[in-house]
Motif scaffolding. Structure first.
Motif, short mmCIF file in Angstrom:
data_model
loop_
_atom_site.label_atom_id
_atom_site.label_comp_id
_atom_site.label_asym_id
_atom_site.label_seq_id
_atom_site.Cartn_x
_atom_site.Cartn_y
_atom_site.Cartn_z
N MET A 83 -2.06 3.08 -9.93
CA MET A 83 -2.63 2.08 -9.02
C MET A 83 -1.54 1.43 -8.17
SD MET A 83 -5.74 0.17 -11.06
CE MET A 83 -4.73 -0.46 -12.37
N LEU A 84 -0.42 1.13 -8.78
CA LEU A 84 0.68 0.53 -8.03
C LEU A 84 1.22 1.50 -6.98
CD1 LEU A 84 2.61 -1.42 -10.76
CD2 LEU A 84 1.58 -2.38 -8.72
N CYS A 85 1.37 2.76 -7.36
CA CYS A 85 1.86 3.76 -6.40
C CYS A 85 0.88 3.93 -5.25
CB CYS A 85 2.10 5.09 -7.10
SG CYS A 85 3.53 5.07 -8.17
N ASP A 86 -0.42 3.99 -5.55
CA ASP A 86 -1.43 4.12 -4.49
C ASP A 86 -1.40 2.93 -3.55
OD1 ASP A 86 -2.23 6.54 -5.54
OD2 ASP A 86 -3.98 5.72 -6.59
N THR A 87 -1.28 1.74 -4.12
CA THR A 87 -1.21 0.52 -3.30
C THR A 87 0.03 0.56 -2.42
OG1 THR A 87 -2.36 -0.72 -5.00
CG2 THR A 87 -1.17 -2.00 -3.36
#
Length: 79
Positions: A69-73
Motif C-alpha cells: 500500500m505504501l509503495c502504491d501510494t
C-alpha cells in the motif's frame, strides 16, 4: 528531472507533479525496515515453536500488504 527533459515534457503536454516530500520517502523506508524486522522475528518465533503457522502466515501477509500500500501510494504521488 533534468531541465531539458522537463521542458520537453511540458511542451508535449505531460502532467508534471512535484516530487514527494523527503519525509514521505523516509517514512516508506522506515516502514519497510520495521516490516522486515518483524518478518524476521516472527520467522524465528515459528522455528522455536512459539507461533503457530496460520498466525505466522497472516502476520506476514499483513506486513506485505502494508508495504504494498505504501509503495502504491508513493507511485501515485511520484507520477
Amino acid at each position: 528531472m533534468p531541465r531539458e527533459k522537463f521542458c520537453r515534457a511540458v511542451l508535449l503536454g505531460a502532467k508534471i507533479n512535484a516530487p514527494p516530500d523527503a519525509d514521505y520517502v523516509s517514512l516508506i523506508f522506515e516502514v519497510r525496515r520495521v516490516g522486515s524486522n518483524l518478518n524476521q522475528m516472527v520467522k524465528k518465533l515459528n522455528v522455536l515453536g512459539i507461533v503457530h503457522a496460520p498466525e505466522l502466515e497472516r502476520n506476514q501477509n499483513e506486513i506485505h500488504e502494508v508495504c504494498d500500500m505504501l509503495c502504491d501510494t508513493f507511485k501515485k504521488v511520484v507520477k
